[in-house]
Design a protein around this motif. Structure first.
Motif, PDB file in Angstrom:
ATOM      1  N   GLN A  74      79.993  42.175  45.363  1.00 57.75           N
ATOM      2  CA  GLN A  74      78.538  42.522  46.161  1.00 57.75           C
ATOM      3  C   GLN A  74      77.637  43.089  44.910  1.00 57.75           C
ATOM      4  O   GLN A  74      76.235  42.908  44.906  1.00 57.75           O
ATOM      5  N   ILE A  75      78.338  43.817  44.214  1.00 56.14           N
ATOM      6  CA  ILE A  75      77.381  44.419  42.991  1.00 56.14           C
ATOM      7  C   ILE A  75      76.853  43.300  42.141  1.00 56.14           C
ATOM      8  O   ILE A  75      75.646  43.512  41.787  1.00 56.14           O
ATOM      9  N   ASP A  76      77.570  42.264  41.810  1.00 56.71           N
ATOM     10  CA  ASP A  76      77.328  40.975  40.798  1.00 56.71           C
ATOM     11  C   ASP A  76      75.993  40.192  41.686  1.00 56.71           C
ATOM     12  O   ASP A  76      74.928  40.175  40.885  1.00 56.71           O
ATOM     13  N   ILE A  77      76.174  40.247  43.071  1.00 54.06           N
ATOM     14  CA  ILE A  77      74.910  39.643  43.826  1.00 54.06           C
ATOM     15  C   ILE A  77      73.781  40.696  43.530  1.00 54.06           C
ATOM     16  O   ILE A  77      72.627  40.172  43.254  1.00 54.06           O
ATOM     17  N   ALA A  78      74.022  41.987  43.553  1.00 51.52           N
ATOM     18  CA  ALA A  78      72.835  42.825  43.703  1.00 51.52           C
ATOM     19  C   ALA A  78      71.994  42.889  42.227  1.00 51.52           C
ATOM     20  O   ALA A  78      70.984  42.911  42.281  1.00 51.52           O
ATOM     21  N   LEU A  79      73.119  42.818  41.240  1.00 49.10           N
ATOM     22  CA  LEU A  79      72.515  42.816  39.942  1.00 49.10           C
ATOM     23  C   LEU A  79      71.727  41.592  39.526  1.00 49.10           C
ATOM     24  O   LEU A  79      70.686  41.494  38.959  1.00 49.10           O
ATOM     25  N   GLU A  80      72.314  40.096  40.150  1.00 51.51           N
ATOM     26  CA  GLU A  80      71.604  39.213  39.976  1.00 51.51           C
ATOM     27  C   GLU A  80      70.195  39.137  40.684  1.00 51.51           C
ATOM     28  O   GLU A  80      69.395  38.281  40.052  1.00 51.51           O
ATOM     29  N   THR A  81      70.107  39.610  41.705  1.00 52.46           N
ATOM     30  CA  THR A  81      68.754  39.278  42.826  1.00 52.46           C
ATOM     31  C   THR A  81      67.958  40.244  42.653  1.00 52.46           C
ATOM     32  O   THR A  81      66.912  40.215  43.016  1.00 52.46           O
ATOM     33  N   SER A  82      68.410  41.808  41.993  1.00 54.57           N
ATOM     34  CA  SER A  82      67.442  42.788  42.160  1.00 54.57           C
ATOM     35  C   SER A  82      66.693  43.048  41.013  1.00 54.57           C
ATOM     36  O   SER A  82      67.118  42.868  39.993  1.00 54.57           O
ATOM     37  N   ASP A  83      65.647  43.829  41.314  1.00 60.58           N
ATOM     38  CA  ASP A  83      64.678  44.477  40.067  1.00 60.58           C
ATOM     39  C   ASP A  83      65.319  45.925  39.787  1.00 60.58           C
ATOM     40  O   ASP A  83      65.395  46.297  38.784  1.00 60.58           O
ATOM     41  N   VAL A  84      65.567  46.683  40.972  1.00 61.28           N
ATOM     42  CA  VAL A  84      66.458  47.669  40.652  1.00 61.28           C
ATOM     43  C   VAL A  84      67.532  47.843  41.580  1.00 61.28           C
ATOM     44  O   VAL A  84      67.306  47.124  42.968  1.00 61.28           O
ATOM     45  N   VAL A  85      68.629  48.621  41.137  1.00 59.06           N
ATOM     46  CA  VAL A  85      69.578  49.127  42.131  1.00 59.06           C
ATOM     47  C   VAL A  85      69.816  50.348  42.408  1.00 59.06           C
ATOM     48  O   VAL A  85      69.717  51.186  41.263  1.00 59.06           O
ATOM     49  N   ILE A  86      69.911  50.919  43.672  1.00 60.09           N
ATOM     50  CA  ILE A  86      70.195  52.466  43.922  1.00 60.09           C
ATOM     51  C   ILE A  86      71.752  52.586  44.043  1.00 60.09           C
ATOM     52  O   ILE A  86      72.043  51.839  45.176  1.00 60.09           O
ATOM     53  N   PHE A  87      72.466  53.272  43.131  1.00 56.84           N
ATOM     54  CA  PHE A  87      73.885  53.304  43.402  1.00 56.84           C
ATOM     55  C   PHE A  87      73.946  54.807  44.064  1.00 56.84           C
ATOM     56  O   PHE A  87      73.830  55.899  43.665  1.00 56.84           O
ATOM     57  N   VAL A  88      74.820  54.511  45.280  1.00 50.57           N
ATOM     58  CA  VAL A  88      74.658  55.713  46.005  1.00 50.57           C
ATOM     59  C   VAL A  88      76.197  56.373  45.891  1.00 50.57           C
ATOM     60  O   VAL A  88      77.244  55.525  46.064  1.00 50.57           O
ATOM     61  N   VAL A  89      76.414  57.565  45.650  1.00 47.53           N
ATOM     62  CA  VAL A  89      77.772  58.295  45.747  1.00 47.53           C
ATOM     63  C   VAL A  89      77.887  59.387  46.637  1.00 47.53           C
ATOM     64  O   VAL A  89      76.740  59.868  47.194  1.00 47.53           O
ATOM     65  N   ASP A  90      79.012  59.995  47.055  1.00 46.43           N
ATOM     66  CA  ASP A  90      79.244  60.999  48.011  1.00 46.43           C
ATOM     67  C   ASP A  90      79.234  62.000  47.347  1.00 46.43           C
ATOM     68  O   ASP A  90      80.325  62.389  46.612  1.00 46.43           O
ATOM     69  N   GLY A  91      78.272  62.765  47.600  1.00 47.15           N
ATOM     70  CA  GLY A  91      78.274  64.255  46.374  1.00 47.15           C
ATOM     71  C   GLY A  91      79.395  65.261  46.877  1.00 47.15           C
ATOM     72  O   GLY A  91      79.831  65.927  46.139  1.00 47.15           O
TER      73      GLY A  91
END
Ligand code: GDP
Length: 170
Positions: A74-91
């Motif tokens: 999923q991340i690979d696809i996101a990185l290939e296709t996106s200008d920006v990635v929002i990485f969400v973590v559970d605080g």
């Protein structure tokens, strides 16, 4: 149109954030145009920026290895296709080993990554926020996807560097 993708482990609040930004409720499993098995996208705007927002979901696998490899896919696809990635973590959960692995991955890419620490509506997240600097992805932005607090700051950071609509139309 620029593409901004939301990634992260299951249950961190990706869909909640997606819905908050696009301003209407869309289910990832809903059978509507724009929805495929494991990703959903909608045009969205922030200030004078227009972008396609992508939610990456469909990662509900029990097996640890399959889970990790599909999250990486999923991340690979996101990185290939996106200008920006929002990485969400559970605080509320604090820094998690999987988040560290994902961050190792993200730090090696040229794609812009914005780190969103969700569930900032709880005291425990506020106490944990500085721990997320260790992921090496810059300043952790505390947000409540549910309540909307911090989402404006997150989007300011995400669109910074994209071309605004008025410049596109000139
Ligand atoms: P996803 O699997 O990453 O898409 O996560 P969801 O958006 O489905 O949210 C997972 C769970 O976290 C749900 O029970 C939400 O109600 C909860 N959640 C999402 N955003 C927030 C938030 O800002 N604050 C709190 N306290 N809970 C949240």
């Amino acid at each position: 149109m620029p593409i901004i993708s939301i990634i992260g482990r299951p249950n961190v609040g990706k869909s909640t954030l997606f819905n908050k930004i696009v301003g209407r409720k869309v289910s990832i499993t809903e059978d509507t145009p724009g929805v495929t098995r494991d990703r959903i996208y909608q045009p969205a705007t922030w200030l004078n920026y227009k972008f396609l927002l992508v939610d990456t979901g469909g990662l509900d696998l029990k097996d640890e290895d399959i889970f990790m490899s599909s999250i990486k896919a999923q991340i690979d696809i996101a990185l290939e296709t996106s200008d920006v990635v929002i990485f969400v973590v559970d605080g509320a959960e604090g820094v998690n080993p999987t988040d560290r692995e994902i961050s190792n991955f993200l730090r090696k890419t040229k794609t812009k990554v914005v780190l969103a620490v969700n569930k900032y509506d709880s005291k425990i997240t506020k106490d944990n926020i500085y721990d997320f600097y260790e992921l090496g992805l810059g300043e952790p932005i505390g947000i409540s996807a549910e309540q909307g607090t911090g989402v404006g700051d997150l989007l300011d950071e995400a669109v910074d560097g994209l071309t605004p609509v008025d410049e596109l139309e000139e």
